[in-house]
Design a protein around this motif. Structure first.
Motif, PDB file in Angstrom:
ATOM      1  N   TRP A  52     -40.414  56.332  25.110  1.00 23.73           N
ATOM      2  CA  TRP A  52     -41.156  55.400  24.425  1.00 23.73           C
ATOM      3  C   TRP A  52     -40.383  54.949  23.345  1.00 23.73           C
ATOM      4  O   TRP A  52     -39.782  55.690  22.346  1.00 23.73           O
ATOM      5  CB  TRP A  52     -42.621  56.059  24.158  1.00 23.73           C
ATOM      6  N   THR A  53     -40.586  53.593  22.914  1.00 22.30           N
ATOM      7  CA  THR A  53     -39.692  53.009  21.669  1.00 22.30           C
ATOM      8  C   THR A  53     -40.789  52.010  20.992  1.00 22.30           C
ATOM      9  O   THR A  53     -41.363  51.388  21.654  1.00 22.30           O
ATOM     10  CB  THR A  53     -38.513  52.510  22.287  1.00 22.30           C
ATOM     11  N   ILE A  54     -40.493  52.107  19.847  1.00 23.43           N
ATOM     12  CA  ILE A  54     -41.253  51.065  18.690  1.00 23.43           C
ATOM     13  C   ILE A  54     -40.531  50.272  17.965  1.00 23.43           C
ATOM     14  O   ILE A  54     -39.534  50.801  17.430  1.00 23.43           O
ATOM     15  CB  ILE A  54     -42.562  51.706  18.058  1.00 23.43           C
ATOM     16  N   GLN A  55     -40.563  48.855  18.166  1.00 22.06           N
ATOM     17  CA  GLN A  55     -39.567  48.007  16.923  1.00 22.06           C
ATOM     18  C   GLN A  55     -40.542  47.043  16.537  1.00 22.06           C
ATOM     19  O   GLN A  55     -41.712  46.634  17.076  1.00 22.06           O
ATOM     20  CB  GLN A  55     -38.633  47.551  17.809  1.00 22.06           C
ATOM     21  N   MET A  56     -40.217  46.393  15.437  1.00 20.34           N
ATOM     22  CA  MET A  56     -40.811  45.349  15.101  1.00 20.34           C
ATOM     23  C   MET A  56     -40.255  43.680  15.651  1.00 20.34           C
ATOM     24  O   MET A  56     -39.096  43.921  16.198  1.00 20.34           O
ATOM     25  CB  MET A  56     -40.339  45.017  13.386  1.00 20.34           C
ATOM     26  N   PHE A  57     -41.084  42.873  15.520  1.00 18.04           N
ATOM     27  CA  PHE A  57     -40.613  41.563  16.054  1.00 18.04           C
ATOM     28  C   PHE A  57     -41.458  40.593  15.101  1.00 18.04           C
ATOM     29  O   PHE A  57     -42.583  40.737  14.903  1.00 18.04           O
ATOM     30  CB  PHE A  57     -40.794  41.216  17.458  1.00 18.04           C
ATOM     31  N   PRO A  58     -40.771  39.164  14.774  1.00 15.61           N
ATOM     32  CA  PRO A  58     -41.733  38.415  14.059  1.00 15.61           C
ATOM     33  C   PRO A  58     -42.579  37.660  15.059  1.00 15.61           C
ATOM     34  O   PRO A  58     -42.140  36.999  16.131  1.00 15.61           O
ATOM     35  CB  PRO A  58     -40.720  37.462  13.473  1.00 15.61           C
ATOM     36  N   SER A  59     -44.022  37.633  15.062  1.00 12.96           N
ATOM     37  CA  SER A  59     -44.793  37.356  16.044  1.00 12.96           C
ATOM     38  C   SER A  59     -45.458  35.956  15.621  1.00 12.96           C
ATOM     39  O   SER A  59     -45.938  35.206  16.446  1.00 12.96           O
ATOM     40  CB  SER A  59     -45.894  38.337  16.137  1.00 12.96           C
ATOM     41  N   ASP A  60     -45.560  35.507  14.541  1.00 16.28           N
ATOM     42  CA  ASP A  60     -46.184  34.457  13.980  1.00 16.28           C
ATOM     43  C   ASP A  60     -45.728  33.803  12.631  1.00 16.28           C
ATOM     44  O   ASP A  60     -44.846  34.460  11.993  1.00 16.28           O
ATOM     45  CB  ASP A  60     -47.615  34.492  13.920  1.00 16.28           C
ATOM     46  N   GLN A  61     -45.952  32.562  12.138  1.00 12.10           N
ATOM     47  CA  GLN A  61     -45.764  32.137  10.878  1.00 12.10           C
ATOM     48  C   GLN A  61     -47.132  31.861  10.070  1.00 12.10           C
ATOM     49  O   GLN A  61     -48.220  31.084  10.754  1.00 12.10           O
ATOM     50  CB  GLN A  61     -45.027  30.526  10.932  1.00 12.10           C
ATOM     51  N   ASP A  62     -47.356  32.289   8.924  1.00 17.28           N
ATOM     52  CA  ASP A  62     -48.556  31.863   8.418  1.00 17.28           C
ATOM     53  C   ASP A  62     -48.618  30.625   7.790  1.00 17.28           C
ATOM     54  O   ASP A  62     -47.842  29.998   7.447  1.00 17.28           O
ATOM     55  CB  ASP A  62     -48.415  32.620   6.814  1.00 17.28           C
ATOM     56  N   PRO A  63     -49.711  29.825   8.438  1.00 21.41           N
ATOM     57  CA  PRO A  63     -49.835  28.412   8.449  1.00 21.41           C
ATOM     58  C   PRO A  63     -50.088  27.717   7.074  1.00 21.41           C
ATOM     59  O   PRO A  63     -49.561  26.613   6.891  1.00 21.41           O
ATOM     60  CB  PRO A  63     -51.113  27.968   9.307  1.00 21.41           C
TER      61      PRO A  63
ATOM     62  N   ILE B 105     -28.142  32.933  16.798  1.00 19.37           N
ATOM     63  CA  ILE B 105     -28.529  31.570  16.359  1.00 19.37           C
ATOM     64  C   ILE B 105     -29.668  31.016  17.537  1.00 19.37           C
ATOM     65  O   ILE B 105     -30.343  29.935  17.276  1.00 19.37           O
ATOM     66  CB  ILE B 105     -27.245  30.626  16.446  1.00 19.37           C
ATOM     67  N   ASN B 106     -29.533  31.749  18.667  1.00 22.58           N
ATOM     68  CA  ASN B 106     -30.392  31.154  19.765  1.00 22.58           C
ATOM     69  C   ASN B 106     -31.554  32.059  20.281  1.00 22.58           C
ATOM     70  O   ASN B 106     -32.318  31.784  21.136  1.00 22.58           O
ATOM     71  CB  ASN B 106     -29.459  30.899  20.954  1.00 22.58           C
ATOM     72  N   THR B 107     -31.653  33.122  19.382  1.00 28.16           N
ATOM     73  CA  THR B 107     -32.610  34.292  19.535  1.00 28.16           C
ATOM     74  C   THR B 107     -33.391  34.708  18.583  1.00 28.16           C
ATOM     75  O   THR B 107     -32.802  35.383  17.527  1.00 28.16           O
ATOM     76  CB  THR B 107     -31.816  35.498  20.429  1.00 28.16           C
ATOM     77  N   TYR B 108     -34.695  34.763  18.491  1.00 24.86           N
ATOM     78  CA  TYR B 108     -35.341  35.231  17.461  1.00 24.86           C
ATOM     79  C   TYR B 108     -35.489  36.815  17.335  1.00 24.86           C
ATOM     80  O   TYR B 108     -34.943  37.141  18.614  1.00 24.86           O
ATOM     81  CB  TYR B 108     -37.058  34.692  17.710  1.00 24.86           C
ATOM     82  N   VAL B 109     -35.680  37.242  16.400  1.00 21.30           N
ATOM     83  CA  VAL B 109     -35.630  38.729  16.534  1.00 21.30           C
ATOM     84  C   VAL B 109     -36.432  39.217  17.298  1.00 21.30           C
ATOM     85  O   VAL B 109     -37.539  39.013  17.562  1.00 21.30           O
ATOM     86  CB  VAL B 109     -35.783  39.294  14.711  1.00 21.30           C
ATOM     87  N   SER B 110     -35.805  39.964  18.412  1.00 17.14           N
ATOM     88  CA  SER B 110     -36.538  40.518  19.389  1.00 17.14           C
ATOM     89  C   SER B 110     -36.324  42.304  19.617  1.00 17.14           C
ATOM     90  O   SER B 110     -35.462  42.539  18.803  1.00 17.14           O
ATOM     91  CB  SER B 110     -36.146  39.710  20.634  1.00 17.14           C
ATOM     92  N   SER B 111     -37.072  42.696  20.371  1.00 15.74           N
ATOM     93  CA  SER B 111     -37.237  44.247  20.826  1.00 15.74           C
ATOM     94  C   SER B 111     -36.300  44.307  22.118  1.00 15.74           C
ATOM     95  O   SER B 111     -36.819  43.587  23.057  1.00 15.74           O
ATOM     96  CB  SER B 111     -38.466  44.713  20.878  1.00 15.74           C
ATOM     97  N   PHE B 112     -35.445  45.032  21.928  1.00 11.54           N
ATOM     98  CA  PHE B 112     -34.405  45.224  23.076  1.00 11.54           C
ATOM     99  C   PHE B 112     -34.353  47.079  23.408  1.00 11.54           C
ATOM    100  O   PHE B 112     -34.690  47.844  22.464  1.00 11.54           O
ATOM    101  CB  PHE B 112     -32.798  45.028  22.869  1.00 11.54           C
TER     102      PHE B 112
END
Length: 547
Positions: A448-459, A380-387
């Protein structure tokens, strides 16, 4: 102590988690939705590190980044990738579910996907094909050789979904989660291809084991990838991936025998009892939705089920696997170490966070005992992030450190599928469907690791934009240090007990490397310190630890 000198020197690394130094090396943005003709939802994030490149293979995109300068990138669409490898697709065919592996044993890259009818209301009604390719050299930007062959050659004509890929010294393995129309999941299939034949462009010697009974062989087979030739043909799979809402307590392992030859066979599966795990998301079965929480308060992001979604690695005869579960009303990570030969469960554990849902984990390990898990996390306090979580196995026990934030998300994600394309009563946004973590073939202290994250919102259309983040983690260990102190007519030399596998040597002449000799006095251990009393010689003397 007149004339006595000490050379503080060590020549190897001993596992000792407390001393592990973890730093971040390269950490760069990969592909993003709606850029570079990328339109995959979900992108099925997959990638691997090689000797000169990090390669990212997604739904829609193939990219190879220079490992020392990621701004130098080779990019093409996934369709062009397969076309250039010799696999043409008809206009009504689409491809999905990419996997890619760099194999240091053959110094080649291996990639796979499946095709499907892009115009069909239900593509799983008809059989589809595996796509498999290997690089001509260790350079992924060069030539590739590709093949396409039917995923199910039995009379079932089943559809292979969620394909998996494994590579070892003997063979290349493909598996799929087989459907026969709608949600009729009938079990996994498995194909074994001798690697030597494949690299000679011969796939006619492959063995197809058909659609296997999931009650015997498990669900969603993950053929183990093994780079040290200690073991071959190992498979790890789940006892259940969501046919009910109960806790489950088993996984399976078995082996492909004679995988380097034609007509390989399967060993008897071992049913392994593990700590209970929960299937966190299966609304299609009528069970409550249990999805990650985002800062906007929604739980509409699909975290999938507890399958081994990412690669399983076989390191030194030990299988490393990881999947999702639920713990204390949060999505958590459950991991395993399994003996690849006899299926004995060596160790298991859970990574949970009271404030984060952790989902789509992937795992890799080194022979030195370092284990890295990459994943997404949100709350609830953290956008989807890469850890990432970095652990160390010492005397059979693996301990993980605190989470490392690799890339923060920027918005609460709601995909275009949720907002515009979904007809479900409770629409969800696809995420994942997996991540990837790999050991560096150049330096085994690098992962090396690769994940998704939400980077923006289509305006304009108000949906989320996903991006990928590629991160290099350096998990190096400080060399143990010698200490010296006077003790009457002796000197006391001591060092940490974490370096118990080292040998103390002395020398009076640094010019001569052959003059180093083991210290003959008896060692003693007191708590975390090893020490030895050495008589003072009256002349200069050097000491070192070596393994």
């Amino acid at each position: 102590m007149t004339g006595l000198f000490v050379l503080l020197q060590a020549f190897a690394v001993v596992p000792a988690f407390a001393a592990l130094n973890v730093t971040i090396g390269q950490n760069f943005l990969g592909t993003a939705f709606q850029t570079n003709n990328q339109s995959g939802i979900p992108p099925d994030v997959n990638g691997a590190i090689g000797p000169q490149h990090f390669v990212e293979l997604l739904n829609g995109s193939f990219a190879a980044y220079d490992r020392t300068d990621p701004t130098i990138v080779f990019r093409e669409s996934d369709v062009d990738f397969w076309f250039n490898a010799g696999v043409s697709l008809a206009s009504d065919q689409a491809i999905t579910d990419p996997r890619i592996i760099y194999d240091p044993l053959s110094q080649r890259w291996f990639a796979s996907m499946v095709d499907f009818d892009a115009n069909a209301t239900d593509p799983t009604v008809e059989a589809n094909d595996f796509l498999l390719a290997f690089s001509a050299t260790s350079d992924p930007t060069g030539d590739w050789v590709g093949f396409r062959f039917r995923a199910d050659t039995t009379t079932n004509h089943a559809f292979a979904d969620f394909p998996t890929l494994g590579v070892d010294s003997n063979a290349v393995y493909l598996s799929g989660n087989m459907f026969k129309g709608g949600d009729n999941n009938i079990g996994p299939n498995l194909v074994s291809i001798p690697k030597a034949d494949l690299l000679n462009t011969n796939i006619g010697t492959r063995t197809y084991f058909g659609v296997l009974d999931p009650a015997v062989y498990g669900w969603v087979l993950q053929p183990a990838t093994c780079f040290d030739a200690t073991n071959s043909g190992a498979i790890l799979s789940m006892g259940n991936i969501g046919s009910d809402s109960d806790l489950h307590s088993n996984i399976f392992t078995f082996r492909v025998l004679g995988s380097s030859q034609t007509n390989a066979t399967l060993s008897t599966p071992v049913n392994i009892t593990v700590s209970p795990y929960f299937c966190p998301d299966n609304p299609d079965m009528g069970f409550p939705i249990f999805n990650p929480t985002q800062p906007d308060g929604t739980m509409l992001l699909e975290a999938n089920d507890p399958r081994f979604s990412a690669k399983v690695y076989n390191v030194g005869g030990v299988l490393y696997g990881v999947h999702n579960t639920e713990f204390n009303s949060r999505i958590a990570i459950q991991w395993y170490r399994v003996n690849a030969t006899n299926g004995v469960l060596l160790e298991q554990g859970m990574i949970s966070d009271p404030n984060l849902d952790l989902f789509f984990p992937s795992i890799a390990a080194s022979r030195a005992g370092t284990v890295v898990i990459g994943c997404n996390g949100s709350s609830i306090n953290t956008y989807v992030s890469s850890f990432a979580y970095v652990g160390q196995t010492v005397n059979g026990t693996t301990t993980f450190g605190s989470p490392l934030l690799l890339q923060s998300g920027s918005v609460s994600y709601h995909g275009i599928d949720e907002l515009y394309l979904s007809s479900d009563p409770v629409p969800e946004s696809r995420w994942g469907d997996y991540s990837a973590t790999s050991l560096d073939p150049v330096d085994p202290t690098h992962f090396w690791t690769i994940q998704m994250f939400p980077s923006d919102q289509d305006p304009d259309l108000d949906f989320g934009i996903w991006s990928t983040q590629v991160t290099e983690l350096i998990a190096a260990q400080p060399l143990p240090q010698l200490a010296i102190a006077p003790a009457g007519t002796n000197v006391l030399i001591s060092w940490p007990s974490s370096a118990a596998g080292f040998q103390l040597q002395s020398n009076t002449n640094l010019v001569s490397a052959a003059s180093w000799m083991p210290v003959s006095q008896t060692l003693s251990t007191n708590g975390n310190v090893i020490s030895v009393l050495v008589p003072e010689s009256g002349s200069q003397q050097f000491f070192r630890l070596i393994q």
